[in-house]
Scaffold this motif. Structure first.
Motif, PDB file in Angstrom:
ATOM      1  N   LEU A 111      50.097  -0.814 -39.686  1.00 49.98           N
ATOM      2  CA  LEU A 111      48.681  -0.652 -39.349  1.00 49.98           C
ATOM      3  C   LEU A 111      47.852  -1.617 -40.181  1.00 49.98           C
ATOM      4  CD1 LEU A 111      46.474   0.944 -37.807  1.00 49.98           C
ATOM      5  CD2 LEU A 111      46.451   2.537 -39.755  1.00 49.98           C
ATOM      6  N   TYR A 112      47.124  -2.498 -39.506  1.00 49.21           N
ATOM      7  CA  TYR A 112      46.272  -3.483 -40.162  1.00 49.21           C
ATOM      8  C   TYR A 112      44.886  -2.916 -40.437  1.00 49.21           C
ATOM      9  CZ  TYR A 112      49.534  -7.323 -39.425  1.00 49.21           C
ATOM     10  OH  TYR A 112      50.631  -8.143 -39.476  1.00 49.21           O
ATOM     11  N   ARG A 113      44.192  -3.585 -41.325  1.00 50.34           N
ATOM     12  CA  ARG A 113      42.826  -3.214 -41.705  1.00 50.34           C
ATOM     13  C   ARG A 113      41.913  -3.091 -40.488  1.00 50.34           C
ATOM     14  NH1 ARG A 113      39.261  -7.009 -45.718  1.00 50.34           N
ATOM     15  NH2 ARG A 113      37.433  -5.683 -45.806  1.00 50.34           N
ATOM     16  N   ASP A 114      42.116  -3.948 -39.496  1.00 47.70           N
ATOM     17  CA  ASP A 114      41.258  -3.938 -38.307  1.00 47.70           C
ATOM     18  C   ASP A 114      41.631  -2.843 -37.311  1.00 47.70           C
ATOM     19  OD1 ASP A 114      43.579  -4.867 -37.064  1.00 47.70           O
ATOM     20  OD2 ASP A 114      42.698  -6.753 -36.407  1.00 47.70           O
ATOM     21  N   GLU A 172      49.088  -7.055 -49.013  1.00 45.08           N
ATOM     22  CA  GLU A 172      47.865  -7.835 -48.914  1.00 45.08           C
ATOM     23  C   GLU A 172      48.212  -9.317 -48.948  1.00 45.08           C
ATOM     24  OE1 GLU A 172      43.537  -8.080 -51.135  1.00 45.08           O
ATOM     25  OE2 GLU A 172      45.205  -7.112 -52.151  1.00 45.08           O
ATOM     26  N   GLN A 173      47.570 -10.065 -48.075  1.00 40.56           N
ATOM     27  CA  GLN A 173      47.751 -11.508 -48.039  1.00 40.56           C
ATOM     28  C   GLN A 173      46.388 -12.126 -47.767  1.00 40.56           C
ATOM     29  OE1 GLN A 173      50.272 -12.974 -44.882  1.00 40.56           O
ATOM     30  NE2 GLN A 173      50.711 -14.841 -46.008  1.00 40.56           N
ATOM     31  N   GLY A 174      45.818 -12.755 -48.782  1.00 40.36           N
ATOM     32  CA  GLY A 174      44.471 -13.293 -48.635  1.00 40.36           C
ATOM     33  C   GLY A 174      43.496 -12.154 -48.420  1.00 40.36           C
ATOM     34  N   ASN A 175      42.698 -12.240 -47.371  1.00 37.37           N
ATOM     35  CA  ASN A 175      41.755 -11.154 -47.076  1.00 37.37           C
ATOM     36  C   ASN A 175      42.284 -10.201 -46.011  1.00 37.37           C
ATOM     37  OD1 ASN A 175      41.540 -12.755 -44.850  1.00 37.37           O
ATOM     38  ND2 ASN A 175      39.318 -12.839 -44.819  1.00 37.37           N
ATOM     39  N   ARG A 176      43.566 -10.291 -45.713  1.00 45.56           N
ATOM     40  CA  ARG A 176      44.194  -9.366 -44.749  1.00 45.56           C
ATOM     41  C   ARG A 176      45.030  -8.352 -45.510  1.00 45.56           C
ATOM     42  NH1 ARG A 176      47.659 -12.217 -40.439  1.00 45.56           N
ATOM     43  NH2 ARG A 176      47.765 -10.066 -39.784  1.00 45.56           N
ATOM     44  N   TYR A 177      44.993  -7.112 -45.074  1.00 41.83           N
ATOM     45  CA  TYR A 177      45.901  -6.131 -45.638  1.00 41.83           C
ATOM     46  C   TYR A 177      46.340  -5.139 -44.574  1.00 41.83           C
ATOM     47  CZ  TYR A 177      41.783  -3.060 -46.379  1.00 41.83           C
ATOM     48  OH  TYR A 177      40.658  -2.305 -46.235  1.00 41.83           O
TER      49      TYR A 177
END
Length: 85
Positions: A36-39, A22-27
């Motif tokens: 695989l990203y959250r999006d 996790e980095q900021g609001n990205r994981y």
């Protein structure tokens, strides 16, 4: 979270096959070959380490589909939901 005390004591079930970052609001979740990203963006890290060519769910290989399913299941096991691009 899950305790990893058993692993430290040599009682674990073997190496974990994925990691969560996790980095900021990205994981994202990652295994040896895939990320695989959250999006829902999926990258094959061996062939695209700079993450320039996301693999679309509509055009993914069997290996990519399997990786996506495994990483989505891993996300679910820790209470996360990832989009299926």
């Amino acid at each position: 979270g899950s305790s990893f005390a058993a692993r430290l004591q040599g009682l674990g079930t073997g190496p974990r096959r994925w990691v969560f970052c996790e980095q900021g609001n990205r994981y994202w979740l990652r295994n040896r070959d895939w990320k695989l990203y959250r999006d829902g963006s999926l990258f094959e890290m061996r062939n695209d380490p700079e993450e320039r060519n996301p693999i679309s769910a509509a055009h993914e290989s069997d290996a990519a589909r399997t990786a996506r399913q495994q990483l989505q299941a891993a996300a679910g096991s820790i209470g996360l939901s990832l989009r299926n691009e």
